[in-house]
Write an enzyme that holds these catalytic residues in place. Structure first.
Site, PDB file in Angstrom:
ATOM      1  N   HIS B 203       6.474   0.257  -0.530  1.00 50.66           N
ATOM      2  CA  HIS B 203       5.960   1.350   0.299  1.00 50.66           C
ATOM      3  C   HIS B 203       4.475   1.614   0.025  1.00 50.66           C
ATOM      4  CE1 HIS B 203      10.363   2.721   0.793  1.00 50.66           C
ATOM      5  NE2 HIS B 203      10.017   1.781   1.647  1.00 50.66           N
ATOM      6  N   PHE B 204       3.780   2.040   1.072  1.00 49.10           N
ATOM      7  CA  PHE B 204       2.324   2.177   0.921  1.00 49.10           C
ATOM      8  C   PHE B 204       1.719   3.071   1.995  1.00 49.10           C
ATOM      9  CE2 PHE B 204       3.012  -1.580   3.628  1.00 49.10           C
ATOM     10  CZ  PHE B 204       2.232  -1.249   4.718  1.00 49.10           C
ATOM     11  N   HIS B 234       3.997   3.615   5.353  1.00 44.38           N
ATOM     12  CA  HIS B 234       5.265   2.883   5.273  1.00 44.38           C
ATOM     13  C   HIS B 234       6.110   3.481   4.151  1.00 44.38           C
ATOM     14  CE1 HIS B 234       7.510  -1.098   4.189  1.00 44.38           C
ATOM     15  NE2 HIS B 234       8.268  -0.311   4.923  1.00 44.38           N
ATOM     16  N   GLY B 378       2.034  -6.186   7.359  1.00 50.75           N
ATOM     17  CA  GLY B 378       2.068  -7.437   6.596  1.00 50.75           C
ATOM     18  C   GLY B 378       1.975  -7.112   5.121  1.00 50.75           C
ATOM     19  N   MET B 380      -0.584  -6.460   1.581  1.00 54.91           N
ATOM     20  CA  MET B 380      -1.800  -5.660   1.414  1.00 54.91           C
ATOM     21  C   MET B 380      -3.092  -6.486   1.414  1.00 54.91           C
ATOM     22  SD  MET B 380      -1.383  -4.410  -2.483  1.00 54.91           S
ATOM     23  CE  MET B 380      -0.810  -5.487  -3.790  1.00 54.91           C
ATOM     24  N   HIS B 403      10.257  -6.847  11.932  1.00 53.92           N
ATOM     25  CA  HIS B 403       9.772  -5.618  11.283  1.00 53.92           C
ATOM     26  C   HIS B 403       8.688  -5.848  10.239  1.00 53.92           C
ATOM     27  CE1 HIS B 403      11.712  -6.531   7.530  1.00 53.92           C
ATOM     28  NE2 HIS B 403      11.620  -5.325   7.064  1.00 53.92           N
ATOM     29  N   GLY B 406       8.461 -10.162   5.152  1.00 51.89           N
ATOM     30  CA  GLY B 406       9.586 -10.688   4.372  1.00 51.89           C
ATOM     31  C   GLY B 406       9.073 -11.391   3.123  1.00 51.89           C
ATOM     32  N   LYS B 479      -0.373   2.148  -3.334  1.00 46.85           N
ATOM     33  CA  LYS B 479       0.967   1.575  -3.486  1.00 46.85           C
ATOM     34  C   LYS B 479       1.794   2.498  -4.360  1.00 46.85           C
ATOM     35  CE  LYS B 479       2.290  -1.949  -2.536  1.00 46.85           C
ATOM     36  NZ  LYS B 479       2.975  -2.399  -1.310  1.00 46.85           N
TER      37      LYS B 479
END
Lengths: 141, 480
Positions: B203-204, B234, B378, B380, B403, B406, B479
């Site tokens: 998450h960021f 996110h 995408g 970072m 989404h 991956g 982050k």
């Protein structure tokens, strides 16, 4: 034959898992808890100033293991309790009672590495072979 | 490892033929060059497993960012007949309504470049992040219940954001049917201190700019232009959603037995949509969905404040507006045409994004002419994408697309590969300033740990299930 304690981290693309082996079933559950807290806080020195009693039910050994670890993770998530010592007092007939000893997270001494979202059933097994118990658990992190 | 049986349908689509207990074929969207990644971790087997569940219609689908999940693959889309089909917490995932919000500003890249460190530091101070991060709020149990019912509307009502923010959120930021009475005390307890926090892992909050516009008309309709400063948020429903999923997996284990549902994998446990267990899960899931909507709304508010402080500018000059917000992990009751017949379906999107076409009533009025915005973060170090949904997605994928990138590298591998490297400096050399809660997070989330998101985006664009609008380049990241 002496007790063989074995903890191994299992590499997984998205997440991380553990594989543990022990001569006795209660020891297997103890090792799984130790391994989970090694993922949460590797090389953490944990003082034993608090005691958490845990009682969980499950339809089989796999579910008991998931529920035991999930309960400990719940207390870590809500009360920031880190544990360094575990004991299983009863295990069988769909029920487990255990004790975890530890302390509250101290940011000065504990470098918490990972948050575990959940203990999953993915590729989970608890099995006995050659007079030895083995279990695998994958964590969603 | 079984040999994958993938039949080519076209350059971007592969079919797993129906066999054994599969009720429908499986279909995976990917380019030929991506297939080795798809089959390497046997994620296609999970696509075939999902195809065995009762009431599944048309296909068990996977997007090009497919990888191993729990029961359902990440990147999986599956729709079940509401009358005969099932709902499964494994088809939504542990982080219920993990999703992405895109914000745009009136700032140009040049205005922010000299101050990016101050901006990132201000965001890092303002938004609680990291393992076990706790929010600035002290919610009562009653207030938490209101959050679960009202979602982002609760945040706006309490001064965290603007009413117009709500129009640009999937479900308008409030999913109907949420019922706090089906939530465990454990979930309430785990969630309460975590509202308004970013959490950890992938998450960021990312500050970037529009590096390339692929379609001028679509970009203009979204209020976007080249070199414009953007922000991506996110995160998801934090410990609340994780606990809801955990609780309902236990419920569904029993329900699967009760309703005689044969499961190829325990993690696929489920119940008929219309059963009491299915209805309770839907009501509980909606609570977690609303928790996440509220969470991202509050982070948006603090993002605005941090920008104003760090840039020394007024809210009007910066003008941070919501472009759109999409859910990545969700199940929804939607109407779709299947073999010419309109049906009510329970569409599971796990690590997949809704991508509704132009004209659809669920697309905000302002975007109805162009289709629903799709936001694909995408890693970072590289780029993220903005796309829009299409009619083809409606016809082929129940209005769904990919989404994200991956992972290709496990967290352990990533840490090993980062040993001895100064990742901060490497990223700064590329003009990206990162602040993370720990060194390990930086290492785990380094760009090489992820697939190149452009491959994923090219595949969905090539397949016609969404259309590229713009590419965003990161400048600063916090982050968890």
């Amino acid at each position: 034959m002496g007790t063989r304690r074995h903890i191994e981290l299992v590499d997984h693309t998205g997440d991380v898992g553990i594989r543990v082996r022990a001569a006795e079933l209660p020891e297997l559950f103890v090792l799984a808890a130790e391994a989970m807290f090694q993922i949460i806080c590797p090389s953490c020195a944990v003082r034993k100033s608090l005691t958490r009693h845990v009682a969980v039910a499950g339809d089989d050994l796999g579910q008991l293991l998931v529920n035991w670890l999930s309960e400990l993770n719940f207390w870590f998530c809500t009360e920031q309790e880190l544990y360094g010592e575990f004991r299983i007092s009863s295990l069988g007939d769909g029920f487990l009672r255990g004790v975890a000893r530890g302390e509250k997270v101290d940011p000065q001494r504990h470098a918490i590495r990972t948050e575990i979202k959940a203990v999953t059933y993915h590729k989970l097994y608890v099995t006995q072979r050659d007079q030895e118990w083995e279990a695998q658990v994958i964590f969603d992190i | 490892m079984s040999e994958p049986k993938l039949r080519k349908v076209n350059d971007f689509l592969w079919e797993i033929p129906k066999e054994g207990k599969m009720r429908v074929p499986g279909r995976i969207y990917a380019s030929a060059e991506m297939l080795p990644d798809v089959t390497r971790d046997n994620a296609h087997e999970q696509v075939a497993n999902v195809a065995q569940l009762p009431g599944i219609v048309k296909f068990s689908l996977a997007m090009p960012d497919i990888h191993w999940g729990y029961g359902f693959p990440i990147g999986g889309v599956a729709a079940f007949d509401v009358e005969e089909g099932i709902i499964s917490p494994g088809g939504v995932g542990y982080d219920i309504n993990c999703g992405v919000r895109l914000l745009r500003t009136d700032l140009q890249r040049k205005a922010i470049e000299p101050k990016i460190k101050e901006v990132v530091a201000a965001l890092f101070r303002a938004i609680p992040s990291g393992v076990g991060s706790k929010g600035q709020l002290r919610l009562s149990a009653q207030e938490e219940k209101q959050v679960l019912v009202e979602g982002a509307h609760w945040a706006v009502k309490n001064g965290y954001g603007r009413p117009e923010d709500l129009d640009k959120i999937e479900e308008n930021g409030k999913m109907q049917g949420a019922d706090p009475s089906v939530i465990s005390a454990k979930a309430m307890e785990r969630g309460r201190p975590q509202l308004g926090t970013l959490g950890s892992g992938n998450h960021f909050v990312e500050v970037g700019y529009v590096e390339e516009v692929f379609d001028q008309r679509l970009a203009e309709a979204l209020g976007m232009f080249k070199d414009q400063v953007t922000i991506i948020v996110h995160t998801g429903s934090r410990g609340f959603g994780h606990q809801v999923c955990d609780d309902y997996i236990a419920v569904m284990m029993r329900a699967s037995q009760k309703y005689g549902i044969e499961l190829p994998d325990r993690q696929l446990c489920c119940a008929p949509v219309k059963s009491p267990e299915g209805q309770q899960y839907l009501a509980a899931m909606a609570c977690a969905v609303n928790f996440a909507f509220c969470n991202r709304q509050m982070i948006t508010h603090w993002t605005r404040e941090a920008f104003e402080k760090a840039m020394g500018m007024s809210p009007r000059d910066i003008n941070v507006q919501v472009v759109y917000e999409v859910a990545h992990n969700i199940a929804k009751l939607e109407r779709h045409r299947v073999n010419g017949k309109e049906m009510e379906l329970c569409v599971h999107r796990k690590g997949a994004t809704r991508a509704f076409p132009p004209g659809h009533p669920d697309v905000p009025e302002q975007y109805r002419a162009i289709g629903q915005p799709v936001l694909i973060p995408g890693d970072m170090g590289r780029y993220s994408y903005v796309l829009v949904g299409t009619q083809k997605a409606m016809e082929e994928t129940f209005g769904s697309t990919c989404h994200g990138a991956g992972r290709v590298m496990s967290r352990h591998q990533a840490i090993k590969s980062a040993r001895g490297r100064a990742l901060h400096r490497e990223l700064e050399d590329h003009g990206i300033f990162v602040m993370a809660s720990s060194r390990e997070t930086m290492a785990e989330e380094m760009p090489e740990a992820y697939k190149d998101v452009s491959q994923v985006v090219e595949a969905v664009h090539g397949a016609g299930i969404s259309i590229k609008v713009a590419k965003l380049r990161p400048m600063g990241v916090i982050k968890g």
